[in-house]
Design an enzyme around this catalytic site. Structure first.
Site, PDB file in Angstrom:
ATOM      1  N   GLU A 132      10.186 -57.629  68.114  1.00 18.18           N
ATOM      2  CA  GLU A 132       9.092 -56.757  67.647  1.00 18.18           C
ATOM      3  C   GLU A 132       9.630 -55.600  66.811  1.00 18.18           C
ATOM      4  OE1 GLU A 132       5.935 -55.989  70.466  1.00 18.18           O
ATOM      5  OE2 GLU A 132       5.983 -53.866  69.918  1.00 18.18           O
ATOM      6  N   HIS A 175       0.402 -57.489  64.691  1.00 16.05           N
ATOM      7  CA  HIS A 175      -0.448 -57.039  65.788  1.00 16.05           C
ATOM      8  C   HIS A 175      -1.734 -56.535  65.129  1.00 16.05           C
ATOM      9  CE1 HIS A 175       3.093 -56.083  68.731  1.00 16.05           C
ATOM     10  NE2 HIS A 175       3.375 -57.105  67.955  1.00 16.05           N
ATOM     11  N   ASP A 214      -3.566 -48.551  71.351  1.00 14.62           N
ATOM     12  CA  ASP A 214      -3.439 -47.262  72.031  1.00 14.62           C
ATOM     13  C   ASP A 214      -4.129 -46.196  71.216  1.00 14.62           C
ATOM     14  OD1 ASP A 214      -2.313 -47.455  74.497  1.00 14.62           O
ATOM     15  OD2 ASP A 214      -0.282 -47.641  73.704  1.00 14.62           O
ATOM     16  N   PHE A 242       8.423 -43.063  76.514  1.00  8.72           N
ATOM     17  CA  PHE A 242       7.618 -44.283  76.328  1.00  8.72           C
ATOM     18  C   PHE A 242       7.049 -44.752  77.660  1.00  8.72           C
ATOM     19  CE2 PHE A 242      10.631 -45.498  72.684  1.00  8.72           C
ATOM     20  CZ  PHE A 242       9.806 -44.916  71.740  1.00  8.72           C
TER      21      PHE A 242
HETATM   22  P1  FAD Z   1      -7.235 -54.422  77.098  1.00 10.52           P
HETATM   23  O1  FAD Z   1      -6.840 -55.823  77.448  1.00 10.52           O
HETATM   24  O2  FAD Z   1      -8.486 -54.221  76.383  1.00 10.52           O
HETATM   25  O3  FAD Z   1      -7.060 -53.530  78.348  1.00 10.52           O
HETATM   26  C1  FAD Z   1      -7.088 -52.110  78.227  1.00 10.52           C
HETATM   27  C2  FAD Z   1      -7.531 -51.477  79.529  1.00 10.52           C
HETATM   28  O4  FAD Z   1      -8.926 -51.716  79.716  1.00 10.52           O
HETATM   29  C3  FAD Z   1      -6.841 -52.043  80.781  1.00 10.52           C
HETATM   30  O5  FAD Z   1      -6.718 -50.983  81.700  1.00 10.52           O
HETATM   31  C4  FAD Z   1      -7.815 -53.067  81.309  1.00 10.52           C
HETATM   32  O6  FAD Z   1      -7.674 -53.219  82.708  1.00 10.52           O
HETATM   33  C5  FAD Z   1      -9.143 -52.448  80.916  1.00 10.52           C
HETATM   34  N1  FAD Z   1     -10.186 -53.423  80.573  1.00 10.52           N
HETATM   35  C6  FAD Z   1     -10.029 -54.561  79.872  1.00 10.52           C
HETATM   36  N2  FAD Z   1     -11.213 -55.184  79.746  1.00 10.52           N
HETATM   37  C7  FAD Z   1     -12.125 -54.401  80.383  1.00 10.52           C
HETATM   38  C8  FAD Z   1     -13.519 -54.486  80.617  1.00 10.52           C
HETATM   39  N3  FAD Z   1     -14.241 -55.528  80.186  1.00 10.52           N
HETATM   40  N4  FAD Z   1     -14.134 -53.486  81.296  1.00 10.52           N
HETATM   41  C9  FAD Z   1     -13.429 -52.427  81.758  1.00 10.52           C
HETATM   42  N5  FAD Z   1     -12.096 -52.298  81.574  1.00 10.52           N
HETATM   43  C10 FAD Z   1     -11.451 -53.272  80.894  1.00 10.52           C
HETATM   44  N6  FAD Z   1      -0.509 -50.634  71.017  1.00 10.52           N
HETATM   45  C11 FAD Z   1      -0.775 -50.321  69.725  1.00 10.52           C
HETATM   46  O7  FAD Z   1      -1.474 -49.331  69.458  1.00 10.52           O
HETATM   47  N7  FAD Z   1      -0.286 -51.081  68.695  1.00 10.52           N
HETATM   48  C12 FAD Z   1       0.464 -52.197  68.915  1.00 10.52           C
HETATM   49  O8  FAD Z   1       0.867 -52.868  67.973  1.00 10.52           O
HETATM   50  C13 FAD Z   1       0.752 -52.554  70.270  1.00 10.52           C
HETATM   51  N8  FAD Z   1       1.467 -53.670  70.571  1.00 10.52           N
HETATM   52  C14 FAD Z   1       1.625 -54.042  71.890  1.00 10.52           C
HETATM   53  C15 FAD Z   1       2.287 -55.248  72.181  1.00 10.52           C
HETATM   54  C16 FAD Z   1       2.453 -55.663  73.501  1.00 10.52           C
HETATM   55  C17 FAD Z   1       3.148 -56.967  73.769  1.00 10.52           C
HETATM   56  C18 FAD Z   1       1.971 -54.854  74.559  1.00 10.52           C
HETATM   57  C19 FAD Z   1       2.160 -55.277  75.981  1.00 10.52           C
HETATM   58  C20 FAD Z   1       1.325 -53.669  74.281  1.00 10.52           C
HETATM   59  C21 FAD Z   1       1.133 -53.255  72.953  1.00 10.52           C
HETATM   60  N9  FAD Z   1       0.464 -52.081  72.616  1.00 10.52           N
HETATM   61  C22 FAD Z   1       0.222 -51.729  71.307  1.00 10.52           C
HETATM   62  C23 FAD Z   1      -0.062 -51.220  73.677  1.00 10.52           C
HETATM   63  C24 FAD Z   1      -1.510 -51.589  74.021  1.00 10.52           C
HETATM   64  O9  FAD Z   1      -2.340 -51.491  72.891  1.00 10.52           O
HETATM   65  C25 FAD Z   1      -1.968 -50.633  75.093  1.00 10.52           C
HETATM   66  O10 FAD Z   1      -1.363 -50.940  76.311  1.00 10.52           O
HETATM   67  C26 FAD Z   1      -3.462 -50.479  75.218  1.00 10.52           C
HETATM   68  O11 FAD Z   1      -3.709 -49.316  76.007  1.00 10.52           O
HETATM   69  C27 FAD Z   1      -4.144 -51.666  75.868  1.00 10.52           C
HETATM   70  O12 FAD Z   1      -4.198 -52.746  75.028  1.00 10.52           O
HETATM   71  P2  FAD Z   1      -4.658 -54.189  75.586  1.00 10.52           P
HETATM   72  O13 FAD Z   1      -4.763 -55.072  74.433  1.00 10.52           O
HETATM   73  O14 FAD Z   1      -3.848 -54.576  76.737  1.00 10.52           O
HETATM   74  O15 FAD Z   1      -6.133 -53.779  76.085  1.00 10.52           O
END
Ligand code: FAD
Length: 276
Positions: free
Chosen positions: A8, A68, A100, A207
């Site tokens: 990444e 992403h 995020d 981080f």
């Molecule tokens: P979700 O799957 O939407 O989950 C987010 C939160 O909401 C979780 O607490 C979940 O339990 C909750 N949730 C999910 N669905 C619901 C629902 N229906 N109702 C209520 N709550 C719900 N961040 C960036 O900004 N840019 C990047 O490029 C980036 N790359 C990443 C790559 C990887 C491999 C990982 C693991 C993380 C990355 N992140 C990135 C961080 C990520 O965007 C954050 O962790 C963000 O806060 C959550 O993203 P998610 O897609 O997991 O969200």
């Protein structure tokens, strides 16, 4: 090493760093024959051009690249136009996220989650892309609990995710437990551990606090003792993370995804240790 790897990057901040990323970092990591390079995306579109440019640079240099994409605060038309553009560039894999919160945005900006993005992409592009989603063996910090977080992960999978990459962690038991809980919940997609090499304690603590990754107490103490000797800290980090990866492979990790921080040294040494 038989286990596939992916690496990444984040979009470089200026032209010098951009040129260096492909000619120096990607070329060195490319010799490890990764499945693909992925490029992060700043929620709110803050790195849209940089993400696209980096993906195009990697593709032009002959490397498979996966952008992403986050639902955070982009509207659907904007996302679909980016997907159309990426498909034309030859992109076949997307890492689909909520994203995020950029600092300065109100909480209301995140009314949607990654499940909505997966649904949107599947509705409009069917099976054109391999969709990767995020998973959290140590539970996402915003989640009400581990069971709810797993249920939300399952909803992303049911919406059409093909595979997942986890947030990084330093406790292999968390991954083992997560694989077991996922299997019990009927989740059968590959769950690839995200691996963060250890090269700087201060950055790692910052981080980890932000993303909810646990640095075990004993590990933090050892790293604190080493923090004034960069070479010794990196050496320790390489050996520790190599052993972690070995254990993850034993537990059935289908691949390893490295958060390289746009650097090649520690990641290369870890991969070489795994190949030895
Ligand atoms: P979700 O799957 O939407 O989950 C987010 C939160 O909401 C979780 O607490 C979940 O339990 C909750 N949730 C999910 N669905 C619901 C629902 N229906 N109702 C209520 N709550 C719900 N961040 C960036 O900004 N840019 C990047 O490029 C980036 N790359 C990443 C790559 C990887 C491999 C990982 C693991 C993380 C990355 N992140 C990135 C961080 C990520 O965007 C954050 O962790 C963000 O806060 C959550 O993203 P998610 O897609 O997991 O969200």
């Amino acid at each position: 090493m038989n286990t596939p790897v992916s690496f990444e990057f984040f979009p470089p901040r200026d032209e010098t760093a951009r040129a260096r990323l492909v000619s120096n970092v990607a070329s060195r990591l490319g010799s490890l024959k990764p499945e693909y390079f992925s490029v992060t995306y700043g929620a709110g579109g803050s790195t849209r051009d940089g993400t696209r440019q980096t993906v195009c640079d990697l593709l032009a240099a002959g490397y498979p690249a996966a952008p992403h994409l986050s639902m955070g605060s982009d509207d659907a038309a904007d996302i679909l136009s980016q997907l159309h553009d990426y498909a034309n560039q030859g992109v076949r894999r997307i890492v689909a996220l909520r994203g995020d919160q950029p600092s300065g945005y109100g909480a209301s900006r995140f009314e949607r989650n990654a499940e909505n993005l997966v649904t949107l992409i599947r509705q409009h592009t069917e099976q054109q892309f391999h969709l990767v989603v995020a998973a959290y063996p140590e539970t996402h910090p915003d989640a009400p609990g581990a069971a709810a977080d797993l249920e939300f992960f399952k909803r992303k999978v049911d919406a059409g995710a093909d595979s997942a990459i986890t947030q990084y962690f330093y406790n292999a038991d968390a991954y083992e437990d997560f694989l077991e809980r996922s299997a019990r919940a009927g989740i059968s997609i590959p769950i690839v551990p995200g691996v963060m090499p250890i090269t700087n304690l201060e950055n790692l603590v910052r981080f980890s606090e932000r993303c909810g990754a646990d640095i075990p107490r004993w590990l933090r103490y050892v790293l604190t003792d080493l923090q004034d000797d960069e070479a010794a800290l990196v050496d320790f980090g390489v050996e520790f993370v190599s052993k972690l990866c070995e254990r993850l492979i034993t537990l059935g990790a289908p691949a390893l995804h490295f958060y390289t921080m746009n650097r090649w040294g520690a990641t290369t040494r870890i991969c070489q240790n795994l190949a030895a």
